[in-house]
Write a protein that holds these residues in place. Structure first.
Motif, PDB file in Angstrom:
ATOM      1  N   THR A  47       0.826  -1.208   0.000  1.00 49.35           N
ATOM      2  CA  THR A  47       0.000   0.000   0.000  1.00 49.35           C
ATOM      3  C   THR A  47       0.861   1.259   0.000  1.00 49.35           C
ATOM      4  O   THR A  47       0.614   2.196  -0.772  1.00 49.35           O
ATOM      5  CB  THR A  47      -0.929   0.023   1.231  1.00 49.35           C
ATOM      6  N   HIS A  48       1.865   1.284   0.842  1.00 47.56           N
ATOM      7  CA  HIS A  48       2.706   2.485   0.989  1.00 47.56           C
ATOM      8  C   HIS A  48       3.712   2.658  -0.143  1.00 47.56           C
ATOM      9  O   HIS A  48       4.151   3.785  -0.424  1.00 47.56           O
ATOM     10  CB  HIS A  48       3.453   2.446   2.322  1.00 47.56           C
ATOM     11  N   TYR A  49       4.097   1.554  -0.779  1.00 47.50           N
ATOM     12  CA  TYR A  49       5.137   1.634  -1.817  1.00 47.50           C
ATOM     13  C   TYR A  49       4.671   0.982  -3.115  1.00 47.50           C
ATOM     14  O   TYR A  49       5.410   0.261  -3.770  1.00 47.50           O
ATOM     15  CB  TYR A  49       6.414   0.954  -1.324  1.00 47.50           C
ATOM     16  N   ASN A  50       3.432   1.273  -3.498  1.00 51.65           N
ATOM     17  CA  ASN A  50       2.873   0.616  -4.686  1.00 51.65           C
ATOM     18  C   ASN A  50       3.541   1.043  -5.982  1.00 51.65           C
ATOM     19  O   ASN A  50       3.493   0.315  -6.986  1.00 51.65           O
ATOM     20  CB  ASN A  50       1.363   0.876  -4.771  1.00 51.65           C
ATOM     21  N   ASN A  51       4.189   2.193  -5.990  1.00 51.94           N
ATOM     22  CA  ASN A  51       4.861   2.661  -7.211  1.00 51.94           C
ATOM     23  C   ASN A  51       6.365   2.843  -7.007  1.00 51.94           C
ATOM     24  O   ASN A  51       7.020   3.562  -7.765  1.00 51.94           O
ATOM     25  CB  ASN A  51       4.247   3.992  -7.674  1.00 51.94           C
ATOM     26  N   ALA A  52       6.918   2.205  -6.001  1.00 48.30           N
ATOM     27  CA  ALA A  52       8.334   2.399  -5.681  1.00 48.30           C
ATOM     28  C   ALA A  52       9.246   1.807  -6.752  1.00 48.30           C
ATOM     29  O   ALA A  52       9.005   0.730  -7.276  1.00 48.30           O
ATOM     30  CB  ALA A  52       8.651   1.752  -4.331  1.00 48.30           C
ATOM     31  N   VAL A  53      10.293   2.552  -7.064  1.00 49.45           N
ATOM     32  CA  VAL A  53      11.318   2.094  -8.020  1.00 49.45           C
ATOM     33  C   VAL A  53      12.681   2.466  -7.438  1.00 49.45           C
ATOM     34  O   VAL A  53      12.781   3.193  -6.453  1.00 49.45           O
ATOM     35  CB  VAL A  53      11.151   2.745  -9.413  1.00 49.45           C
ATOM     36  N   THR A  54      13.729   1.989  -8.056  1.00 50.32           N
ATOM     37  CA  THR A  54      15.072   2.295  -7.594  1.00 50.32           C
ATOM     38  C   THR A  54      15.342   3.798  -7.655  1.00 50.32           C
ATOM     39  O   THR A  54      14.790   4.509  -8.497  1.00 50.32           O
ATOM     40  CB  THR A  54      16.125   1.556  -8.427  1.00 50.32           C
ATOM     41  N   GLU A  55      16.204   4.272  -6.784  1.00 46.77           N
ATOM     42  CA  GLU A  55      16.603   5.680  -6.808  1.00 46.77           C
ATOM     43  C   GLU A  55      17.847   5.888  -7.662  1.00 46.77           C
ATOM     44  O   GLU A  55      18.328   7.015  -7.796  1.00 46.77           O
ATOM     45  CB  GLU A  55      16.845   6.171  -5.381  1.00 46.77           C
ATOM     46  N   LEU A  56      18.353   4.819  -8.239  1.00 46.20           N
ATOM     47  CA  LEU A  56      19.482   4.931  -9.166  1.00 46.20           C
ATOM     48  C   LEU A  56      18.995   5.494 -10.493  1.00 46.20           C
ATOM     49  O   LEU A  56      17.936   5.104 -10.987  1.00 46.20           O
ATOM     50  CB  LEU A  56      20.126   3.559  -9.387  1.00 46.20           C
ATOM     51  N   ASN A  57      19.772   6.388 -11.083  1.00 46.67           N
ATOM     52  CA  ASN A  57      19.414   6.967 -12.373  1.00 46.67           C
ATOM     53  C   ASN A  57      19.991   6.132 -13.515  1.00 46.67           C
ATOM     54  O   ASN A  57      21.180   5.812 -13.511  1.00 46.67           O
ATOM     55  CB  ASN A  57      19.943   8.403 -12.478  1.00 46.67           C
ATOM     56  N   TYR A  58      19.145   5.796 -14.480  1.00 45.63           N
ATOM     57  CA  TYR A  58      19.605   5.023 -15.642  1.00 45.63           C
ATOM     58  C   TYR A  58      18.621   5.219 -16.790  1.00 45.63           C
ATOM     59  O   TYR A  58      17.462   5.602 -16.571  1.00 45.63           O
ATOM     60  CB  TYR A  58      19.719   3.540 -15.287  1.00 45.63           C
ATOM     61  N   ARG A  59      19.086   4.928 -18.007  1.00 43.10           N
ATOM     62  CA  ARG A  59      18.230   5.075 -19.185  1.00 43.10           C
ATOM     63  C   ARG A  59      17.992   3.761 -19.912  1.00 43.10           C
ATOM     64  O   ARG A  59      17.102   3.675 -20.767  1.00 43.10           O
ATOM     65  CB  ARG A  59      18.853   6.087 -20.155  1.00 43.10           C
ATOM     66  N   ASN A  60      18.782   2.760 -19.609  1.00 42.19           N
ATOM     67  CA  ASN A  60      18.641   1.450 -20.252  1.00 42.19           C
ATOM     68  C   ASN A  60      19.249   0.391 -19.343  1.00 42.19           C
ATOM     69  O   ASN A  60      19.846   0.716 -18.308  1.00 42.19           O
ATOM     70  CB  ASN A  60      19.296   1.454 -21.634  1.00 42.19           C
TER      71      ASN A  60
END
Length: 216
Positions: free
Chosen positions: A19-32
């Motif tokens: 519920t609290h992190y339903n859209n959580a993704v890594t905080e690392l920046n990347y394009r591929n």
């Protein structure tokens, strides 16, 4: 010994994380996926914030596995020198790129057994890449996930690998989202020092211990 969470508590903990992190993704920046593999490899024993400061120049200089495979090792070291263990990481990055070029035609393999054949890519790194890039139903245990798992009574295992196996058995599904959520929860709320138990924690009722807990 920390008291273990009950089946009912495990279900409630899982629901709260989703519920609290339903859209959580890594905080690392990347394009591929190529950039993601590098960022995750660099993040070992280094903060995501530090990695995000390092990678723009590295990705600009070596935008593809082909470019990195031909890189000067000293130049790569100079670009990542503010990262922990930069000497070994630079060596691994070049070896990784060369194998990707020679064996996989310049394409990062999106298969765990293939990924772990790349230099600097162990099981945890492979799982993090697959979780982030493909949404694979996998778990990866870093220091944050390890600490949170033990504080909540989800695991009493001594190693990250054993803890991962326990979490997979107990949670079974939605592992990719649970991993992302547990990382962020451990990084910003259930911190190693001065955890925000009384102000921000939404799982305080399930907490079994405030010990630091580090994997062996």
């Amino acid at each position: 010994m920390v008291k273990k969470a009950t089946k009912k508590e495990i279900d409630s903990i899982k629901s709260a994380f989703l519920t609290h992190y339903n859209n959580a993704v890594t905080e690392l920046n990347y394009r591929n996926v190529y950039e993601l593999v590098i960022a995750v490899a660099l993040s070992a024993q280094c903060t995501d914030k530090r990695v995000n400061l390092i990678t723009p120049a590295l990705f600009e200089a070596y935008p593809t596995p082909y470019a990195l495979a031909k890189a000067n090792i000293e130049h790569v070291k100079s670009l990542i020198q503010s990262c922990s263990f930069f000497n070994n990481k630079a060596i691994n990055l070049l070896a990784m790129a060369k194998r990707v070029v020679e064996i996989y035609g310049g394409e990062i393999p999106l298969d765990e057994k293939e990924l772990v054949t790349l230099a600097g890519v162990g099981q945890k790194t492979a799982h993090v890449v697959l979780i982030e890039y493909t949404g694979a139903n996998l778990m990866a245990v870093d220091t944050h996930v390890f600490r949170v798992s033990h504080r909540l009574g989800l695991s009493d295992d001594l190693t990250a690998i054993a803890t991962e196996e326990t979490l997979v058995k107990k949670f079974k599904s939605d592992l990719h989202q649970l991993h992302q959520g547990m990382v962020l929860f451990g990084r910003y709320i259930c911190t190693a020092k001065n955890p925000k138990c009384d102000t921000e924690c939404f799982l305080s009722q399930f907490c079994k211990s405030k010990d630091g807990f580090k994997p062996r």
